[in-house]
Design an enzyme around this catalytic site. Structure first.
Site, mmCIF file in Angstrom:
data_model
loop_
_atom_site.group_PDB
_atom_site.id
_atom_site.type_symbol
_atom_site.label_atom_id
_atom_site.label_comp_id
_atom_site.label_asym_id
_atom_site.label_seq_id
_atom_site.Cartn_x
_atom_site.Cartn_y
_atom_site.Cartn_z
ATOM 1 N N HIS A 1 0.796 -1.236 0.000
ATOM 2 C CA HIS A 1 0.000 0.000 0.000
ATOM 3 C C HIS A 1 0.819 1.271 0.000
ATOM 4 O O HIS A 1 0.268 2.359 -0.066
ATOM 5 C CB HIS A 1 -0.949 0.020 1.204
ATOM 6 C CG HIS A 1 -0.242 0.309 2.493
ATOM 7 N ND1 HIS A 1 0.537 -0.613 3.137
ATOM 8 C CD2 HIS A 1 -0.169 1.438 3.230
ATOM 9 C CE1 HIS A 1 1.047 -0.078 4.228
ATOM 10 N NE2 HIS A 1 0.644 1.168 4.318
HETATM 11 C C1 UD1 Z 1 -2.031 5.555 5.975
HETATM 12 C C2 UD1 Z 1 -0.706 6.024 6.603
HETATM 13 C C3 UD1 Z 1 0.332 4.924 6.455
HETATM 14 C C4 UD1 Z 1 -0.172 3.595 6.971
HETATM 15 C C5 UD1 Z 1 -1.483 3.268 6.289
HETATM 16 C C6 UD1 Z 1 -2.057 1.972 6.782
HETATM 17 C C7 UD1 Z 1 -0.210 8.433 6.511
HETATM 18 C C8 UD1 Z 1 0.609 9.456 5.850
HETATM 19 N N1 UD1 Z 1 -0.191 7.198 5.963
HETATM 20 O O1 UD1 Z 1 -1.811 5.413 4.583
HETATM 21 O O2 UD1 Z 1 1.487 5.287 7.186
HETATM 22 O O3 UD1 Z 1 0.787 2.598 6.704
HETATM 23 O O4 UD1 Z 1 -2.415 4.331 6.553
HETATM 24 O O5 UD1 Z 1 -3.237 1.643 6.124
HETATM 25 O O6 UD1 Z 1 -0.842 8.711 7.497
HETATM 26 N N2 UD1 Z 1 -9.233 5.026 2.011
HETATM 27 C C9 UD1 Z 1 -10.450 4.405 2.002
HETATM 28 N N3 UD1 Z 1 -10.990 4.058 3.215
HETATM 29 C C10 UD1 Z 1 -10.376 4.288 4.398
HETATM 30 C C11 UD1 Z 1 -9.148 4.939 4.381
HETATM 31 C C12 UD1 Z 1 -8.576 5.303 3.195
HETATM 32 O O7 UD1 Z 1 -11.045 4.161 0.965
HETATM 33 O O8 UD1 Z 1 -10.942 3.931 5.442
HETATM 34 C C13 UD1 Z 1 -8.613 5.373 0.716
HETATM 35 C C14 UD1 Z 1 -8.900 6.781 0.281
HETATM 36 O O9 UD1 Z 1 -9.028 6.790 -1.094
HETATM 37 C C15 UD1 Z 1 -7.631 7.515 0.644
HETATM 38 C C16 UD1 Z 1 -6.580 6.454 0.458
HETATM 39 O O10 UD1 Z 1 -7.218 5.225 0.800
HETATM 40 O O11 UD1 Z 1 -7.433 8.651 -0.125
HETATM 41 C C17 UD1 Z 1 -5.362 6.644 1.306
HETATM 42 O O12 UD1 Z 1 -5.719 6.800 2.678
HETATM 43 P P1 UD1 Z 1 -4.754 7.646 3.675
HETATM 44 O O13 UD1 Z 1 -5.232 7.541 5.073
HETATM 45 O O14 UD1 Z 1 -4.548 9.003 3.108
HETATM 46 O O15 UD1 Z 1 -3.371 6.925 3.535
HETATM 47 P P2 UD1 Z 1 -3.018 5.364 3.565
HETATM 48 O O16 UD1 Z 1 -2.460 5.005 2.254
HETATM 49 O O17 UD1 Z 1 -4.134 4.546 4.115
#
Ligand code: UD1
Length: 365
Positions: free
Chosen positions: A207
């Site tokens: 991821h």
């Molecule tokens: C975040 C953390 C990362 C961690 C990861 C674990 C930061 C900078 N990154 O990354 O360190 O390893 O979580 O999962 O804080 N999304 C959904 N549903 C959710 C959450 C996210 O659909 O419940 C999608 C959204 O499109 C979002 C994307 O995933 O834009 C990324 O989510 P985000 O929390 O920004 O970063 P992660 O890649 O999950």
């Protein structure tokens, strides 16, 4: 009695907050804990499932921030968190890990003069292109109490000029959760549901933006993994970010018909049951490098660096990077070797870190 606000924002936070909260609840004469969920992760599979599996109560406060760019997400957490801190006036705010929620809440507290404890302090990948590395450096620089999982983290902090008295080596609280739930996870039927049997499959997670946001890198990784899957089927629970990128790049078609099985993200217990039975784990996760080390499961980390070197020095982790040829070579070498290495668990990854964290908070209060 000290009032502690525990911050939970994203999936890898929940299994770190749960044992600390439980320990504080066991010591009612000393602690009044409350959980603040920022809402960084919000899908049921990324959040609620973990609260349920870990036996955590519903958060006392939910900020509901959701997704956004780094700036938008961080700013939103700060804006919504500030009035909460002002209203509740905690003695300590405890942040864990390295996600945007960690730095956002720490920054709010530092400006308000509220004491900050950072659990999992001092880890460094030395890769500033990684958003988490920025979060780690900044959070550590403004925290009052730096609670570390390994001695290399203590050394990193000292090298950055942090006074030794602010650093406390307490061990790995995520392993408290792992050891507490290992037996319970045996009730999960995930292996049967997927039709896999112990040691006859690999588990993969992916991821990191550096791996999945770039089409050429992600495509190269998948091609290597599809080849490896011809020798050992791979189960791949797909993170929402990765799912979106797969669709955007048309990679779902590449994987269809291969021995890589795409499934939805799993809850804590199902995932533990799955990786604990794997012959091999391939990942870019930080936590999984540590969990496989404790269970003695071979782990290939699909990154150029790691902030968790102890998993390589003592544990089962091998850093293989993102070069498809190297990944194939290392996976074959791992599958060919049957020699079980002696299990070497890093110091203080013993299931008792939450007790030590609470003791340190009391000592400092
Ligand atoms: C975040 C953390 C990362 C961690 C990861 C674990 C930061 C900078 N990154 O990354 O360190 O390893 O979580 O999962 O804080 N999304 C959904 N549903 C959710 C959450 C996210 O659909 O419940 C999608 C959204 O499109 C979002 C994307 O995933 O834009 C990324 O989510 P985000 O929390 O920004 O970063 P992660 O890649 O999950």
């Amino acid at each position: 009695m000290i009032k502690v606000m525990l911050i939970a924002g994203a999936r890898p936070n929940f299994m770190k907050v749960a044992p600390i909260y439980a320990e504080m609840k066991r010591r009612p004469g000393e602690f009044v804990p409350m959980i603040v969920h920022t809402g960084q992760h919000y899908d049921a599979a990324m959040s609620d499932a973990f609260f349920d599996d870990l036996g955590m109560p519903k958060p006392d406060i939910h900020l509901g921030v959701g997704s956004g760019s780094h700036a938008v997400q961080t700013a939103k957490i700060m804006t919504l968190f500030e009035p909460v801190v002002l209203e509740h006036k905690p003695d300590w705010v405890l942040v864990v890990g390295d996600v945007n929620s960690t730095i956002a809440c720490a920054l709010v507290c530092s400006k308000l003069g509220i004491k900050i404890a950072h659990v999992e302090a001092g880890l460094r990948s030395r890769d500033r292109a990684m958003p988490e590395e920025i979060n780690r450096i900044l959070t550590d620089s403004i925290s009052d109490l730096l609670l570390t999982t390994s001695q290399d983290a203590d050394e990193n902090l000292r090298a950055e000029g942090v006074p030794s008295e602010r650093i406390r080596f307490v061990g790995n609280v995520m392993i408290d959760s792992l050891l507490e739930h290992l037996k319970i996870a045996e009730n999960s039927t995930i292996r049967e549901d997927l039709g896999v049997s112990a040691r006859n499959y690999a588990v993969m997670t992916l991821h990191r933006p550096s791996n999945v946001d770039d089409k050429a890198t992600f495509g190269g990784l998948l091609e290597a993994l599809i080849e490896i899957a011809q020798e050992l089927p791979i189960v791949f629970p797909v993170h929402p970010r990765t799912r979106a990128k797969m669709e955007e790049f048309g990679f779902d078609k590449l994987v269809a018909g291969s021995n890589i099985r795409l499934i939805e993200p799993l809850g804590y217990l199902d995932f533990m049951r799955l990786y604990s039975g794997a012959r091999l784990v391939l990942t870019d996760s930080g936590g999984l490098q540590e969990e496989t080390t404790v269970l003695g499961i071979p782990c290939l980390t699909l990154r150029e660096n790691t902030e968790r070197p102890v998993t390589i020095e003592l544990g089962t982790n091998v850093l293989v990077g993102t070069d498809p040829q190297k990944i194939r070579r290392e996976a074959r070498a791992s599958l060919a070797s049957d020699t079980k290495r002696e299990l070497r668990v890093p110091p203080l990854w013993d299931g008792k870190a939450s007790g030590r964290i609470c003791d340190e908070l009391i000592r400092e209060s």
